[in-house]
Write a protein that holds these residues in place. Structure first.
Motif: not given
Ligand code: ATP
Ligand code: MG
Length: 452
Positions: A10-38
């Motif tokens: 998540c580009q807003q709060c930094g939460a990580q998810a295994l799959r793309w989600e429209g809404r961040c499950s931690r901070c609730g931001a929409w469209n904020a998840l970006v695929e990254e190499l971690v």
């Protein structure tokens, strides 16, 4: 050690998810998840960290910053005197403005000086690149050209060839196999730029990244790209005019807001080394709505004609349109004219303001010129021949002094102007032989005097 894996961050709060989600499950931001190499966390288990020793600043060798001149004078000027080996330069611009033309010319000049240059063309085929090179008169050049978009292959080519300069045109089409997202997505652009930047620093080659600018004027892809690189250059101009301006907005190795001017011809870009008269019209009689100002771009004064047109608005809100001038600045200046100068009829007028040639005039020093151009159009009254105005306008209508006034006045005098409106300023030299300098404290006085 386990390998880096891809996660959605998540580009807003930094939460990580295994799959793309429209809404961040931690901070609730929409469209904020970006695929990254971690990268997996190293030493997270409490193992001792690597021992690192700081250096004494005075003992750090400095020969590294020896600059290499590209051979394109205006380009070197914007870079602050040439490029620094190991530095990364982002060149942004709207589609079709001439980024590839500019960088292929730079590549040609470097190759002609005996440098090894690798030009990675991700958008055009080898044949297209050759055709452009022929048009630019570089057909016999020793530039190494690669038409590829796969990051890993490009990195391998750079490792093998060890070029002194690498040009990647453009970063938005390069993709790494490590991520699943499409080229041009934030994750891809960031990962590819990161890998290339690291390689440039390691191999001490200068790296140019071409980036597209969106309609809103931002470098497509993230702002983070601007943060990753040492220098950010913007190539801009009106598509209809042949003039192009290269400006730097960030430079870790030189001054910013230095300006390079080019003229686009069928044979490529010509350098314009004395551009101060370029943005003036060659009209001999003064016309209503026109005023000249001097904008100081970097170390170079530039005379720019501001043109304004006011016309009674039809139904609805009056329109305010600008080219080269900030539209928010125009709104503020119109409010000053209405409220502080008493030109209340402006509220019912459409107002169009443009700088000649579409050159961007961002300095507040242009305010007084813009205000006078609008007042002159509204009153249908031209200013005198040879007039110009330099000064920032405050919201109370006061005129504020600008930096380097004397330098601007000298340039205006050289080009043939002989009367200038400026802010009243104590203890400041502004005597220029043959130039009448009229000082004023308030816009009202300047409007009255210039349009008498
Ligand atoms: N054959 C040609 N003859 C004359 N001028 C040309 C020719 N081809 C291209 N141009 C000029 O070059 C400009 C395009 O330049 P260039 O391809 O370098 O732009 P760019 O910024 O790299 O574009 P893109 O965003 O598509 O990569 C055109 O707008 C045109 O003015
Ligand atoms: Mg291009």
């Amino acid at each position: 050690m386990s390998k880096a894996k891809t996660l959605y961050v998540c580009q807003q709060c930094g939460a990580q998810a295994l799959r793309w989600e429209g809404r961040c499950s931690r901070c609730g931001a929409w469209n904020a998840l970006v695929e990254e190499l971690v990268e997996p966390v190293i030493n997270g288990d409490g193992a001792p960290a690597e021992v690192v020793t700081p250096s004494v600043l005075a003992e750090v060798p400095t020969d590294e910053t020896a600059r290499v001149r590209t051979g394109v004078g205006e380009f070197d000027r914007v870079l602050g005197g040439g490029m620094v080996p190991g530095s990364v330069i982002l060149v942004g611009g709207e589609p079709g403005i001439g980024k590839s033309t500019l960088l292929l010319s730079v590549a040609g000049a470097l190759a002609a000086a005996g440098e090894t240059v690798l030009y990675v063309s991700g958008e055009e085929s080898l044949r297209q690149t050759k055709l452009r090179a022929m048009r630019l008169g570089l057909s016999a050049s020793t530039i190494q050209v690669l038409a590829h978009t796969q990051l890993e292959a490009i990195v391998e080519a750079i490792r093998r060839l060890k070029p002194q300069t690498v040009i990647v045109d453009s970063i938005q089409v390069i993709e790494t196999g490590a991520l699943h997202s499409a080229p041009g997505s934030i994750g891809q652009v960031r990962a590819c730029a990161h890998a290339l930047v690291r390689l440039a620093k390691e191999s001490r080659s200068a790296l140019f990244l071409v980036g597209h600018v969106t309609k809103e004027g931002f470098l497509a892809g993230p702002k983070v790209l601007e943060h990753l690189v040492d220098t950010v250059l913007y190539f801009e101009g009106e598509p209809t005019s042949g003039f192009r301006v290269l400006r730097s907005t960030k430079n870790r190795f030189g001054a910013t807001y230095e300006l390079g001017v080019f003229h686009m011809t069928t044979e490529g870009l010509e350098e314009v080394s004395n551009p101060s008269e370029l943005f003036l019209s060659d009209r001999t009689d003064p016309a209503p709505g026109c005023m000249v100002t001097v904008s100081l771009e970097g170390s170079r004064p530039l005379l720019v004609e501001i043109q304004a047109l006011t016309s009674p608005a039809g139904m609805g809100l009056p329109r305010r349109r600008t080219t080269g001038v900030d539209v928010n600045r125009l709104s503020a200046l119109l409010a000053v004219l209405e409220r502080r100068v008493g030109l209340r009829q402006l509220a019912q007028q459409d107002v169009f303001v443009s700088s000649l040639g579409g050159v961007r005039v961002l300095e507040p020093a242009a305010d007084l010129g813009i205000v006078l151009a609008i007042a002159s159009s509204l009153k249908e009254h031209p200013t005198e021949r040879g007039d110009l105005a330099i000064g920032e306008v405050g919201l109370t209508g006061e005129i504020r002094p600008v930096a380097n006034l004397l330098q601007r006045l000298h340039e205006a005098k050289r080009v043939g102007f002989h009367r200038c409106f400026v802010a009243a300023q104590r203890d400041h030299r502004r005597d220029v032989e043959g130039m009448q300098v009229i000082e004023a404290r308030h816009v009202r006085d300047v409007v009255a005097q210039a349009l008498a």
